[in-house]
Design an enzyme around this catalytic site. Structure first.
Site, PDB file in Angstrom:
ATOM      1  CB  SER A 101      19.718 -20.436  -3.234  1.00 12.35           C
ATOM      2  OG  SER A 101      20.537 -20.729  -2.126  1.00 12.35           O
ATOM      3  CG  HIS A 125      -9.560 -29.816   3.538  1.00 15.33           C
ATOM      4  ND1 HIS A 125     -10.089 -29.052   4.559  1.00 15.33           N
ATOM      5  CD2 HIS A 125     -10.620 -30.385   2.914  1.00 15.33           C
ATOM      6  CE1 HIS A 125     -11.399 -29.165   4.566  1.00 15.33           C
ATOM      7  NE2 HIS A 125     -11.760 -29.966   3.561  1.00 15.33           N
ATOM      8  CB  SER A 147      -6.058  24.582   7.835  1.00 13.91           C
ATOM      9  OG  SER A 147      -5.517  25.715   8.462  1.00 13.91           O
ATOM     10  NE  ARG A 190       0.818  15.733   8.186  1.00 13.74           N
ATOM     11  CZ  ARG A 190       1.168  16.889   7.635  1.00 13.74           C
ATOM     12  NH1 ARG A 190       2.060  16.889   6.664  1.00 13.74           N
ATOM     13  NH2 ARG A 190       0.634  18.005   8.042  1.00 13.74           N
ATOM     14  CE1 TYR A 215      10.366  -4.154  -2.566  1.00 12.85           C
ATOM     15  CE2 TYR A 215       9.874  -2.861  -0.609  1.00 12.85           C
ATOM     16  CZ  TYR A 215      10.490  -3.943  -1.198  1.00 12.85           C
ATOM     17  OH  TYR A 215      11.222  -4.817  -0.452  1.00 12.85           O
TER      18      TYR A 215
END
Length: 479
Positions: A284, A154, A107, A333, A16
């Site tokens: 398909s 709708h 850190s 992370r 992706y």
């Protein structure tokens, strides 16, 4: 592509997200940024009078990119601390500078500042791609600003709009996201050099209580890393609300793209519009005639993931204790990186789809004309009243005819015959020519065309003009 077949690999990496976005969240980007931050710290400390030499800073600069990952990994097995393992490895590459690396810092100086830098750089990629999607939709809206189509409330046929006006609804939500994105980029701040609990106690020791130098240290580091300022106060970390706010922007983009993709999937079912399709694309395995909206389905799918993922930093921000806890680390992370990788993938597909939208005017017109008699009934009634008719009687008659026409369509599968019923009734005093004049779809779209022009001119075109140097990007679907 990595061909590892016997262990889990993230689909974001294999399928992706772009290589560009993957690099931003790579080990190379992370650890070279750590080293750049150590260089910035050493340089500022040297300029502010600490025992750091220009030669030491130069040596650190020369070894930013040559990271010995194997050494760092072996050292981490011993010390069980990722930052200190990289301090050790950097020191081995820069022996004359080993003693001043990370001087006074904790850190989070490298960890948190790097996270902010990475988010800033990733947001810039998101911004660029979002602008190109907006550009595609702006062109589309302008091209189809006059084409009448059914509007739905709708998911039932309502009054008419235009194909271009509908596109501005998609574009307006992306504009809202763009404005949020711009604000978030402009307000990102580094953590700076705050120390173990945010009090800068270690730097008070190093600079012998010289507050001005400590403040100047942060200013110099921020400027070297491309920021205007650092957060005013913190514990050991920057507030995790920053992650939550950034991912809220990404979630907003995902929401807008999901709205677009869902509308497109319905329009493709209606056969009014389609996403682009490759010549050999298979819809398909069993039904060769099918044209599935697989790209928009993927947008919907990835958007759902990003929207849910954005809850992670929200919960993290709400559960940090006092000056810090470490229950944020493992979560951020994954969640922050994957939100960016997900939105990157979504915008890639959005660039592809919006650059090749297919419109079927005859189908759109046919669907409009099937519903237009119902929508035109008010105008027909008013014209009859002007000729002397009784409004209430005309209203009741149209209501009866509408029920008959609806039955013809829904029960018997025939065409809408409301116009024929009205034409045959002398109460309406209307000729076929007069009725045809009323049944012009363009008369029922209100200010749609003007709204498109105004929206593009006032809201979109200034953004596109200001960012014209990044326009023209496209994305080719590979899977």
């Amino acid at each position: 592509m990595n061909n590892n077949t016997n262990s889990y690999e993230s689909p974001f990496c294999t399928r992706y997200a772009s290589e560009e976005m993957q690099y931003i969240f790579s080990a190379d980007k992370k650890f070279t940024t750590w080293r750049k931050l150590w260089v910035a710290l050493a340089r500022a400390e040297m300029k502010l009078g600490l025992p750091v030499t220009a030669e030491q800073v130069k040596q650190l600069e020369e070894h930013i990119d040559d990271i010995d990952y194997a050494m760092a990994s072996e050292r981490e097995k011993v010390c069980r601390h990722d930052v200190m393992s990289h301090v050790y490895t950097y020191g081995k590459a820069c022996p004359e500078s080993a003693g001043i690396i990370h001087l006074g810092a904790t850190s989070c100086y490298v960890g948190d500042n790097t996270d902010v830098i990475i988010m800033r750089d990733a947001l810039q990629v998101v911004k660029r791609k979002l602008i190109n999607v907006m550009n595609n939709l702006a062109k589309f809206a302008n091209e189809y600003k006059d084409m009448p189509c059914l509007a739905y409330t709708h998911l039932q046929p309502a009054q008419l709009t235009t194909v271009g006006k509908r596109a501005t609804l998609w574009l307006n939500e992306l504009l809202m996201d763009f404005e949020d994105l711009e604000y978030r980029i402009s307000t990102l701040k580094l953590l700076g050099s705050k120390g173990t609990t945010g009090t800068q106690a270690s730097f008070m020791e190093l600079f012998e209580g010289d507050t001005d130098k400590i403040k100047q240290l942060e200013k110099m580091i921020a400027e070297e890393m491309g920021f205007d300022s650092v957060v005013p106060v913190s514990g050991q970390t920057y507030s995790r609300k920053m992650d939550s706010q950034v991912l809220a922007v990404l979630s907003g983009i995902a929401q807008s793209c999901s709205k677009f993709s869902n509308d497109m999937r319905i329009l493709q079912s209606f056969k009014e519009m389609e996403e682009p399709r490759e010549k050999k694309q298979i819809g398909s395995s069993a039904m060769a005639y099918k044209r599935n909206p697989m790209r928009c389905e993927r947008i919907t799918s990835l958007a759902r993931y990003v929207m849910i993922d954005s809850l992670n930093p929200a919960f993290t921000a709400g559960t940090q204790w006092f000056e810090r806890t470490l229950d944020d680390s493992a979560n951020k992370r994954i969640s922050v990186a994957e939100a960016f990788l997900g939105v990157d993938a979504i915008l890639n597909i959005m660039m592809n789809v919006t650059d090749g939208l297919v419109v079927y005017p005859e189908i759109i017109r046919r669907r409009v004309m099937a519903e237009l008699p119902f929508m035109a009934s008010e105008n027909i009634m008013m014209d009859a009243v002007k000729k002397g008719g009784n409004r209430q009687e005309l209203h009741d008659r149209i209501m009866d005819y509408s029920m008959v026409a609806g039955e013809q369509v829904k029960v018997y599968g025939k065409d809408n015959n409301l116009c024929e019923l009205i034409l045959a009734d002398p109460m309406f005093m209307v000729t076929k020519e007069e009725l045809d004049a009323v049944l012009k779809p363009e008369s029922y779209t209100g200010r749609s065309s003007q709204q498109v022009e105004e929206f593009l001119n006032d809201c979109i075109n200034p953004i596109l003009e200001a960012n014209k140097d990044v326009l023209g990007e496209n994305f080719e679907m590979k899977n």
